[in-house]
Design a protein around this motif. Structure first.
Motif, PDB file in Angstrom:
ATOM      1  N   LEU A 116       0.839  -1.193   0.000  1.00  0.00           N
ATOM      2  CA  LEU A 116       0.000   0.000   0.000  1.00  0.00           C
ATOM      3  C   LEU A 116       0.876   1.246   0.000  1.00  0.00           C
ATOM      4  O   LEU A 116       1.805   1.349   0.814  1.00  0.00           O
ATOM      5  CB  LEU A 116      -0.904   0.034   1.232  1.00  0.00           C
ATOM      6  N   PHE A 117       0.575   2.169  -0.896  1.00  0.00           N
ATOM      7  CA  PHE A 117       1.238   3.464  -0.938  1.00  0.00           C
ATOM      8  C   PHE A 117       0.299   4.520  -0.358  1.00  0.00           C
ATOM      9  O   PHE A 117      -0.896   4.539  -0.677  1.00  0.00           O
ATOM     10  CB  PHE A 117       1.574   3.861  -2.373  1.00  0.00           C
ATOM     11  N   PHE A 118       0.857   5.398   0.458  1.00  0.00           N
ATOM     12  CA  PHE A 118       0.094   6.519   1.012  1.00  0.00           C
ATOM     13  C   PHE A 118       0.839   7.810   0.699  1.00  0.00           C
ATOM     14  O   PHE A 118       2.013   7.951   1.036  1.00  0.00           O
ATOM     15  CB  PHE A 118      -0.039   6.398   2.536  1.00  0.00           C
ATOM     16  N   ASP A 119       0.148   8.755   0.046  1.00  0.00           N
ATOM     17  CA  ASP A 119       0.756  10.039  -0.281  1.00  0.00           C
ATOM     18  C   ASP A 119       0.196  11.104   0.649  1.00  0.00           C
ATOM     19  O   ASP A 119      -0.903  11.611   0.437  1.00  0.00           O
ATOM     20  CB  ASP A 119       0.473  10.398  -1.742  1.00  0.00           C
ATOM     21  N   GLU A 120       0.939  11.405   1.716  1.00  0.00           N
ATOM     22  CA  GLU A 120       0.513  12.400   2.708  1.00  0.00           C
ATOM     23  C   GLU A 120      -0.949  12.158   3.116  1.00  0.00           C
ATOM     24  O   GLU A 120      -1.812  13.018   2.910  1.00  0.00           O
ATOM     25  CB  GLU A 120       0.682  13.818   2.162  1.00  0.00           C
ATOM     26  N   PRO A 121      -1.266  11.010   3.703  1.00  0.00           N
ATOM     27  CA  PRO A 121      -2.669  10.650   3.935  1.00  0.00           C
ATOM     28  C   PRO A 121      -3.394  11.529   4.941  1.00  0.00           C
ATOM     29  O   PRO A 121      -4.610  11.457   5.027  1.00  0.00           O
ATOM     30  CB  PRO A 121      -2.563   9.210   4.460  1.00  0.00           C
ATOM     31  N   THR A 122      -2.678  12.362   5.696  1.00  0.00           N
ATOM     32  CA  THR A 122      -3.344  13.203   6.698  1.00  0.00           C
ATOM     33  C   THR A 122      -3.234  14.690   6.378  1.00  0.00           C
ATOM     34  O   THR A 122      -3.677  15.521   7.163  1.00  0.00           O
ATOM     35  CB  THR A 122      -2.752  12.956   8.094  1.00  0.00           C
ATOM     36  N   SER A 123      -2.665  15.036   5.220  1.00  0.00           N
ATOM     37  CA  SER A 123      -2.379  16.455   4.950  1.00  0.00           C
ATOM     38  C   SER A 123      -3.647  17.294   4.805  1.00  0.00           C
ATOM     39  O   SER A 123      -3.617  18.503   5.037  1.00  0.00           O
ATOM     40  CB  SER A 123      -1.523  16.598   3.689  1.00  0.00           C
ATOM     41  N   ALA A 124      -4.772  16.666   4.410  1.00  0.00           N
ATOM     42  CA  ALA A 124      -6.017  17.413   4.217  1.00  0.00           C
ATOM     43  C   ALA A 124      -6.910  17.399   5.452  1.00  0.00           C
ATOM     44  O   ALA A 124      -8.046  17.870   5.394  1.00  0.00           O
ATOM     45  CB  ALA A 124      -6.784  16.844   3.022  1.00  0.00           C
ATOM     46  N   LEU A 125      -6.400  16.892   6.588  1.00  0.00           N
ATOM     47  CA  LEU A 125      -7.234  16.680   7.765  1.00  0.00           C
ATOM     48  C   LEU A 125      -6.810  17.578   8.919  1.00  0.00           C
ATOM     49  O   LEU A 125      -5.635  17.923   9.053  1.00  0.00           O
ATOM     50  CB  LEU A 125      -7.144  15.211   8.212  1.00  0.00           C
ATOM     51  N   ASP A 126      -7.783  17.910   9.777  1.00  0.00           N
ATOM     52  CA  ASP A 126      -7.445  18.646  10.993  1.00  0.00           C
ATOM     53  C   ASP A 126      -6.857  17.666  12.010  1.00  0.00           C
ATOM     54  O   ASP A 126      -6.895  16.445  11.809  1.00  0.00           O
ATOM     55  CB  ASP A 126      -8.667  19.383  11.549  1.00  0.00           C
ATOM     56  N   PRO A 127      -6.275  18.182  13.110  1.00  0.00           N
ATOM     57  CA  PRO A 127      -5.557  17.295  14.046  1.00  0.00           C
ATOM     58  C   PRO A 127      -6.391  16.142  14.593  1.00  0.00           C
ATOM     59  O   PRO A 127      -5.889  15.018  14.726  1.00  0.00           O
ATOM     60  CB  PRO A 127      -5.122  18.252  15.165  1.00  0.00           C
ATOM     61  N   LEU A 175      -8.997  14.577  13.172  1.00  0.00           N
ATOM     62  CA  LEU A 175      -9.213  13.574  12.132  1.00  0.00           C
ATOM     63  C   LEU A 175      -7.903  12.908  11.736  1.00  0.00           C
ATOM     64  O   LEU A 175      -7.888  11.731  11.362  1.00  0.00           O
ATOM     65  CB  LEU A 175      -9.883  14.222  10.919  1.00  0.00           C
ATOM     66  N   THR A 176      -6.801  13.647  11.823  1.00  0.00           N
ATOM     67  CA  THR A 176      -5.489  13.058  11.573  1.00  0.00           C
ATOM     68  C   THR A 176      -5.251  11.885  12.516  1.00  0.00           C
ATOM     69  O   THR A 176      -4.766  10.825  12.116  1.00  0.00           O
ATOM     70  CB  THR A 176      -4.380  14.113  11.756  1.00  0.00           C
ATOM     71  N   GLY A 177      -5.625  12.053  13.769  1.00  0.00           N
ATOM     72  CA  GLY A 177      -5.462  10.979  14.746  1.00  0.00           C
ATOM     73  C   GLY A 177      -6.235   9.733  14.367  1.00  0.00           C
ATOM     74  O   GLY A 177      -5.751   8.609  14.572  1.00  0.00           O
ATOM     75  N   GLU A 178      -7.442   9.895  13.809  1.00  0.00           N
ATOM     76  CA  GLU A 178      -8.247   8.746  13.385  1.00  0.00           C
ATOM     77  C   GLU A 178      -7.512   7.928  12.321  1.00  0.00           C
ATOM     78  O   GLU A 178      -7.466   6.697  12.383  1.00  0.00           O
ATOM     79  CB  GLU A 178      -9.583   9.225  12.791  1.00  0.00           C
ATOM     80  N   VAL A 179      -6.953   8.633  11.333  1.00  0.00           N
ATOM     81  CA  VAL A 179      -6.297   7.946  10.226  1.00  0.00           C
ATOM     82  C   VAL A 179      -4.980   7.316  10.671  1.00  0.00           C
ATOM     83  O   VAL A 179      -4.658   6.187  10.288  1.00  0.00           O
ATOM     84  CB  VAL A 179      -6.078   8.925   9.048  1.00  0.00           C
ATOM     85  N   LEU A 180      -4.224   8.012  11.497  1.00  0.00           N
ATOM     86  CA  LEU A 180      -2.965   7.449  11.987  1.00  0.00           C
ATOM     87  C   LEU A 180      -3.211   6.196  12.820  1.00  0.00           C
ATOM     88  O   LEU A 180      -2.406   5.252  12.787  1.00  0.00           O
ATOM     89  CB  LEU A 180      -2.193   8.492  12.796  1.00  0.00           C
ATOM     90  N   LYS A 181      -4.326   6.159  13.544  1.00  0.00           N
ATOM     91  CA  LYS A 181      -4.668   4.958  14.303  1.00  0.00           C
ATOM     92  C   LYS A 181      -4.856   3.771  13.364  1.00  0.00           C
ATOM     93  O   LYS A 181      -4.389   2.651  13.648  1.00  0.00           O
ATOM     94  CB  LYS A 181      -5.943   5.198  15.109  1.00  0.00           C
ATOM     95  N   VAL A 182      -5.517   4.002  12.229  1.00  0.00           N
ATOM     96  CA  VAL A 182      -5.712   2.930  11.250  1.00  0.00           C
ATOM     97  C   VAL A 182      -4.371   2.471  10.687  1.00  0.00           C
ATOM     98  O   VAL A 182      -4.117   1.266  10.551  1.00  0.00           O
ATOM     99  CB  VAL A 182      -6.635   3.402  10.113  1.00  0.00           C
ATOM    100  N   LEU A 183      -3.480   3.410  10.381  1.00  0.00           N
ATOM    101  CA  LEU A 183      -2.176   3.035   9.836  1.00  0.00           C
ATOM    102  C   LEU A 183      -1.375   2.226  10.852  1.00  0.00           C
ATOM    103  O   LEU A 183      -0.657   1.280  10.480  1.00  0.00           O
ATOM    104  CB  LEU A 183      -1.398   4.277   9.413  1.00  0.00           C
TER     105      LEU A 183
END
Length: 267
Positions: free
Chosen positions: A184-195, A197-205
């Motif tokens: 899986l490639f991720f290109d800045e997967p949290t750059s469009a998110l506020d802090p 929501l960033t935490g939600e995505v980082l938890k998944v990663l």
């Protein structure tokens, strides 16, 4: 999480999942990639860091066939996608070869890239059905499991505009996983998110890393890279400046350019 790894990844053979060698790319005569080589083995998490404009996203776009290399070679396991020609230029495989290679990887974009007219469920199952020709019942079972894993229960029939940014990104990850990619490639997967929501995505990663899902992540989240990545690659001006363990590159970098970048990024 109930993500079933492919048998060949579980065997952890010596063959890299993806290998890029001596990659060059220029736009309008301006060099963007200058001899970059990178390989990733099964189960590895590789974080790619560096300043904006340093070549990180172009590197990912070349590895995922969204851009063409000028020179270099690219393989996905036993598939030779790009080989050097007699004059040194990059020679791409046939359309069938490229189609096979595209089934080896998944790509999660900064801006989600979900189909706006499709529900979450349809976004997830469309490619496995159309591109891979898989059984609908089996694909829908996998999609429902992924929806639960991503914390998207109740969102199956929603369309993207009805979701938060974090939910859209998690739906994008589920869509990529439903193709059963080897990396899986991720290109800045949290750059469009506020802090938050960033935490939600980082938890998944972090969950994916714990499941030994092979990942290449372009990120500006230094704490995530240090915590989760097996290896960190620092890129600047189209070159690999420094590469090593997360603790080495982020905690004790050997190159002055790396130290300068981290000083600005961590303050």
């Amino acid at each position: 999480m109930r993500i079933v790894k492919r048998a060949e990844e579980m065997m952890a053979t010596a063959r890299p999942v993806v290998k890029l060698e001596n990659a060059y790319k220029a736009f309008g005569g301006t060099p963007v990639l200058q001899g970059i080589s990178i390989e990733v083995c099964p189960g590895e998490v590789v974080a790619i860091i560096g300043p904006s404009g340093g070549g990180k996203s172009t590197l990912l776009r070349c590895m995922t066939l969204l851009e063409t290399l000028d020179q270099g070679s690219l393989t996905y396991g036993d598939i030779d996608v790009v080989i050097p020609g007699a004059d040194g230029s990059a020679v791409y495989g046939t359309s069938d070869t490229l189609a096979l290679a595209r089934q080896r990887f998944g790509l999660v974009f900064q801006q989600f890239n979900l189909f706006p007219h499709m529900t979450v469920m349809r976004n997830i199952i469309d490619a496995p059905l159309v591109v891979q020709g898989r059984d609908r019942a089996e694909v829908e079972r996998q999609a429902r499991a992924l929806i639960q894993d991503m914390g998207l229960e109740g969102c199956e029939e929603k369309v993207p505009y009805q979701l938060s940014g974090g939910q859209r990104q998690r739906a994008s990850i589920a869509r990529a996983l439903c193709m059963n990619p080897q990396v899986l490639f991720f290109d800045e997967p949290t750059s469009a998110l506020d802090p938050e929501l960033t935490g939600e995505v980082l938890k998944v990663l972090r969950q994916l890393a714990a499941e030994d899902i092979t990942m290449i992540v372009v990120t500006h989240e230094m704490s995530f890279a240090r915590e989760v990545a097996d290896r960190v690659v620092f890129i600047d001006e189209g070159c690999v400046v420094e590469e090593g363990s997360a603790e080495q590159v982020i905690g004790n970098p050997s190159e002055e350019r790396t130290r300068e970048f981290l000083l600005r990024s961590l303050t």
